[in-house]
Write an enzyme that holds these catalytic residues in place. Structure first.
Site: not given
Length: 374
Positions: A89, A153, A247, A257, A268
């Site tokens: 990513q 991430h 979110e 958070y 998953y």
């Protein structure tokens, strides 16, 4: 034992699904779409971020590392871009202009970099100026560490607030048990800087032993949406959950958070991460998605170009289901959802341009301009 675990996980999934599938979490197909989608920039693979220049040009960051300038139907590749670590990513990600760009010319870029300690890479922030289709005065402002060869991430989005502070999101790099809850480690955080990359003296963890003093909030998973509210000036983020539990959050100074201590998602594999969706001392989301839409890119609609119903809405791209989502808001509460550009591809970014029009970056396609219907 296996049966009890399965039943427990099934209950969690059903509970989350039933809680989420109300008016706030039902995306319906649009019946009266007030625009046509016009492909403005074609033949792009993963157009990760966009920025609009005062002269009407657009800068588009390709995840592969190419920075494109598009103006008057002409595309030019910008030279002297940072060396990008492309894995999973990670790659060339977001791009943002300084609020006073007309006077100082600073452009901010987030990207995956292999500089620093260890093999692999981590998210970095730089700034530069643009001259003769080339970046000049390149400055590395922040580099998260240590590097890792994990491909997930990286984050990452950039936004300025009304006071000129620069916010940067970085994902937890797949190390959920180490990074997001630990303020001495990078990853799973929203960072706040002065525009030159220095640390504001009133950042919440300045003076805390061993802390990464750039941290503004923590307990995040993988934030790929960051935007300033046009009226309140608050910074809003959205972030990927695991299986369920994406979110939307309003970022507060020093707040936790919750990831992975609390979440509306599951692994998953279908197994439980935690049975807690809220906990004292941890900020709850103002909205969550079950099932996950895999959100990327986010913008508020401030113009009147698309009618009164659209003004004040929040637009969010969906990677998983390949559409653009419009969320109507009543203050901080999502009251309805609408599915747009359904099936046109993985929406990576969405921005409202200075002309009041909406621009949507779609993987494998390019950048679309949403042209209002007369």
């Amino acid at each position: 034992m296996r049966n009890s675990v399965f039943i427990s996980c099934l209950f969690v999934v059903m509970f989350h699904y039933s809680c989420a599938q109300n008016i706030e979490n039902q995306a319906s197909k649009a019946e009266n779409i007030p625009f046509s989608a016009e492909l403005l920039i074609d033949e792009m693979q993963i157009p990760w971020g966009m920025a609009f220049l005062p002269d009407g040009g657009i800068l588009v960051a390709e995840k592969s590392g190419e920075l494109l300038h598009f103006s008057n139907e002409k595309r030019t590749t910008i030279l002297n871009t940072p060396k990008v670590y492309v894995r999973g990513q990670g790659g060339l990600m977001d791009i943002e202009l300084h609020p006073d760009y007309k006077n100082n010319g600073w452009i901010y870029i987030s990207y995956a970099s292999s500089e620093g300690e260890g093999k692999g890479g981590h998210t970095a922030l730089m700034r530069a100026k643009l001259k003769d289709n080339k970046l000049i005065n390149n400055e590395l402002l922040y580099k998260a560490g240590p590097n890792t060869t994990k491909g997930q991430h990286f984050g990452s989005r950039i936004e300025f607030d009304n006071n000129g502070y620069l916010f940067l999101s970085i994902g937890e790099r797949g190390a959920r048990d180490e990074n997001p809850q630990d303020i001495t480690r990078d990853g799973g955080k929203i960072y706040r800087f002065n525009d030159d990359g220095s640390i504001p003296k009133d950042n919440p963890f300045v003076g805390a032993k061993g802390a990464k003093t750039a941290i503004y909030s923590y307990g995040h998973r993988n934030p790929q949406g960051l935007v300033k509210h046009p009226e309140t000036g608050e910074i809003w983020d959205h972030e990927h959950g695991p299986r369920g539990g994406d979110e939307i959050n309003i970022i507060k100074k020093g707040a936790n958070y919750g990831w992975p201590v609390v979440t509306y998602g599951i692994n998953y594999s279908g197994t439980e991460i935690t049975n807690k969706t809220e906990m004292k001392g941890m900020e709850p989301p103002i909205h969550y998605w079950v099932p996950s839409i895999a959100p990327s890119g986010m913008t508020f609609v401030t113009s009147d170009k698309y009618g009164a119903d659209w003004k004040g809405s929040l637009l969010v791209g969906s990677l998983a289901f390949q559409y653009l989502e419009r969320l109507e808001l009543n203050g901080k509460k999502v009251t309805s959802r609408e599915k747009l550009m359904d099936g046109m591809g993985r929406v990576r970014d969405v921005k409202e341009g200075p002309d009041g029009l909406i621009y949507v970056a779609v993987e494998g396609k390019g950048v679309y301009k949403l042209v209002p219907k007369k």
